[in-house]
Design a protein around this motif. Structure first.
Motif, short mmCIF file in Angstrom:
data_model
loop_
_atom_site.label_atom_id
_atom_site.label_comp_id
_atom_site.label_asym_id
_atom_site.label_seq_id
_atom_site.Cartn_x
_atom_site.Cartn_y
_atom_site.Cartn_z
N VAL A 233 -2.11 -16.86 37.46
CA VAL A 233 -3.13 -16.10 36.53
C VAL A 233 -2.64 -14.83 35.96
O VAL A 233 -2.92 -14.68 34.86
CB VAL A 233 -4.23 -15.87 37.50
N VAL A 234 -1.62 -14.23 36.77
CA VAL A 234 -1.14 -13.04 36.17
C VAL A 234 -0.33 -13.27 34.88
O VAL A 234 -0.45 -12.62 33.84
CB VAL A 234 -0.16 -12.21 37.23
N CYS A 235 0.42 -14.22 34.91
CA CYS A 235 1.50 -14.66 33.91
C CYS A 235 0.78 -14.95 32.70
O CYS A 235 1.19 -14.84 31.64
CB CYS A 235 2.48 -15.66 34.35
N ALA A 236 -0.23 -16.06 32.98
CA ALA A 236 -1.14 -16.57 31.88
C ALA A 236 -1.80 -15.55 31.06
O ALA A 236 -2.16 -15.56 29.90
CB ALA A 236 -2.12 -17.50 32.43
N ARG A 237 -2.07 -14.18 31.56
CA ARG A 237 -2.48 -12.92 31.16
C ARG A 237 -1.48 -12.19 30.37
O ARG A 237 -2.14 -11.06 29.77
CB ARG A 237 -3.55 -12.39 31.91
N THR A 238 -0.47 -12.32 30.55
CA THR A 238 0.75 -11.31 30.23
C THR A 238 1.05 -11.70 28.69
O THR A 238 1.66 -13.00 28.45
CB THR A 238 1.70 -11.35 31.24
N ALA A 239 1.05 -10.64 27.97
CA ALA A 239 1.66 -11.10 26.51
C ALA A 239 3.29 -10.72 26.75
O ALA A 239 3.74 -10.01 27.25
CB ALA A 239 1.07 -9.91 25.60
N THR A 240 4.01 -11.89 26.17
CA THR A 240 5.61 -11.96 26.20
C THR A 240 6.13 -12.16 24.76
O THR A 240 5.55 -12.68 23.94
CB THR A 240 5.92 -13.26 26.99
N GLY A 241 7.07 -11.39 24.70
CA GLY A 241 8.10 -11.38 23.54
C GLY A 241 8.90 -12.79 23.47
O GLY A 241 8.86 -13.42 24.35
N PRO A 264 -0.80 -16.05 25.81
CA PRO A 264 -0.62 -15.09 24.77
C PRO A 264 0.96 -15.19 24.76
O PRO A 264 1.74 -14.06 25.21
CB PRO A 264 -0.79 -13.93 25.21
N THR A 265 1.75 -16.34 24.66
CA THR A 265 3.23 -16.39 24.91
C THR A 265 3.70 -17.48 23.75
O THR A 265 2.86 -18.34 23.28
CB THR A 265 3.60 -16.79 26.14
N SER A 266 4.64 -17.36 23.51
CA SER A 266 5.59 -18.20 22.58
C SER A 266 6.50 -19.13 23.46
O SER A 266 7.18 -20.08 22.89
CB SER A 266 6.41 -17.76 21.55
N ALA A 267 6.70 -18.85 24.79
CA ALA A 267 7.54 -19.59 25.66
C ALA A 267 7.13 -20.91 25.93
O ALA A 267 5.89 -21.28 25.80
CB ALA A 267 7.60 -19.02 27.07
N ARG A 268 8.06 -21.90 26.17
CA ARG A 268 7.72 -23.03 26.72
C ARG A 268 6.99 -22.95 28.13
O ARG A 268 7.41 -22.14 28.94
CB ARG A 268 8.91 -23.98 27.11
N VAL A 269 5.73 -23.67 28.12
CA VAL A 269 5.02 -23.57 29.36
C VAL A 269 5.02 -24.68 30.15
O VAL A 269 4.88 -25.88 29.73
CB VAL A 269 3.44 -23.11 28.81
#
Length: 348
Positions: A233-241, A264-269
């Motif tokens: 839940v934390v990671c899913a709400r963290t904006a990443t570069g 809020p990420t462009s990473a592979r999920v």
């Protein structure tokens, strides 16, 4: 009786039974079926989450304030300052009669060479520990823990980080794992674990930390986020570069998002859940801020699935497990686990 309502008895001792076709009696009030359904679903979420695990906490433990370090302080200077703070926290806990906490703190630096980027021994505590050589690593993994992870339960969190680093090192020497206990985790037996409040607070800490970490790691390093249980839940709400290449959700109760595209990420999920994980029985609903909605392993969420074998909720990083092998493969980019062959997520 009006359509879409049910009745709830309010008069004690009425002696009236309820059966098919029973009419509402005086002393009963009509309650909308929707409201009752929401109440029941919320109760199901609470019961499913809180039943398997008990909470752990050590409120009021005396400890020194965290060391204030200037931006840009080299990792080895951070390690030395935080080891000294950790030792002082152990002394203070001992003097206050908190011998159990003192012993656990001493165990965190039993060899005298622990690498803490941050440490706070007050209350439930916080700690950010590095395994491997951060300054030369070009594959850096940040582990984000779930509920009931405190300084009192830190060794089990650390064991997972050590296990992952050993597994990575078996294939690639320039790796490092960061165990990020950088937030006040909710208790598993609590109402806070059913909302995103703690996750929002944690995300506000984790995002800036990732930016600082990237500057401390080796040139051109790639960051991966491995997020367990409430940590997802934390990671899913963290904006990443763009430096975060992979975000992995495992043992997740949900994220609060409908799909991976909403994060809020462009990473592979990625998402995975072991066959023995009790969290698979948690109702994936979200009602008025309670619960976390879509199951990340549901194809409708759109994450890349990875095989986690028969792992239980606390087993994903245990040595020799399929889940550990596949998590390491995601971090290293050495192989796509078989479970993902037919499913490419939105961040492919």
């Amino acid at each position: 009786m009006a359509a879409g309502t049910t009745t709830v008895g309010t008069t004690a001792g009425s002696g009236a039974g309820s059966g098919a076709g029973a009419e509402a009696r005086p002393g009963r009030r009509a309650v909308p079926t929707g409201r009752l359904r929401r109440t029941l679903l919320a109760a199901l979420v609470a019961a499913a989450v809180v039943a398997p695990v008990s909470a752990a906490a050590s409120p009021g433990v005396p400890a020194p304030a965290p060391v204030a370090l200037a931006e840009g302080t080299a990792p080895h200077d951070r390690y030395a300052a935080n080891r000294a703070n950790l030792a002082e926290a152990a002394h203070m806990a001992e003097d206050a009669g908190r011998t159990g906490r003192a012993a656990k703190l001493r165990a965190m630096d039993a060899g005298g060479a622990a690498r803490f980027l941050a440490f706070d021994g007050r209350g439930r505590g916080r700690a950010v520990e590095v395994f491997g050589d951060l300054e030369t690593a070009d594959r850096v993994t940040v582990l984000v823990p779930g509920s009931d992870t405190t300084l009192d339960t830190y060794q089990r969190f650390r064991a997972g980080a050590v296990s992952l680093q050993q597994r990575l090192q078996a294939e690639y020497s320039r790796s490092a794992v960061v165990a990020w206990l950088g937030y006040d985790t909710p208790g598993t037996v609590s109402t806070t674990v059913l909302t995103a409040d703690r996750a929002d607070e944690a995300a506000a800490e984790l995002g800036p930390f990732l930016n600082r970490l990237r500057a401390m790691a080796g040139p051109g390093s790639h960051l991966s986020l491995l997020c367990h249980s409430y940590g997802s839940v934390v990671c899913a709400r963290t904006a990443t570069g763009s430096e975060v290449t992979d975000m992995v959700l495992f043992g997740s109760p949900g994220t609060g998002a409908h799909t991976a595209r909403d994060l809020p990420t462009s990473a592979r999920v990625w998402a995975g859940r072991g066959g023995g994980d009790w969290i698979g029985s948690v109702p994936h609903v979200r009602l008025g801020g309670i619960g976390f909605g879509t199951d990340p392993v549901d194809p409708a969420f759109g994450a890349r699935a990875f095989a986690a074998g028969p792992a239980g909720h606390s087993d994903y990083l245990k040595p020799g497990t399929e889940s550990l092998d596949n998590l390491a493969a995601i971090v290293l980019g050495t192989a796509i686990p078989a479970a993902t062959a037919a499913q490419e997520g939105p961040h492919a």
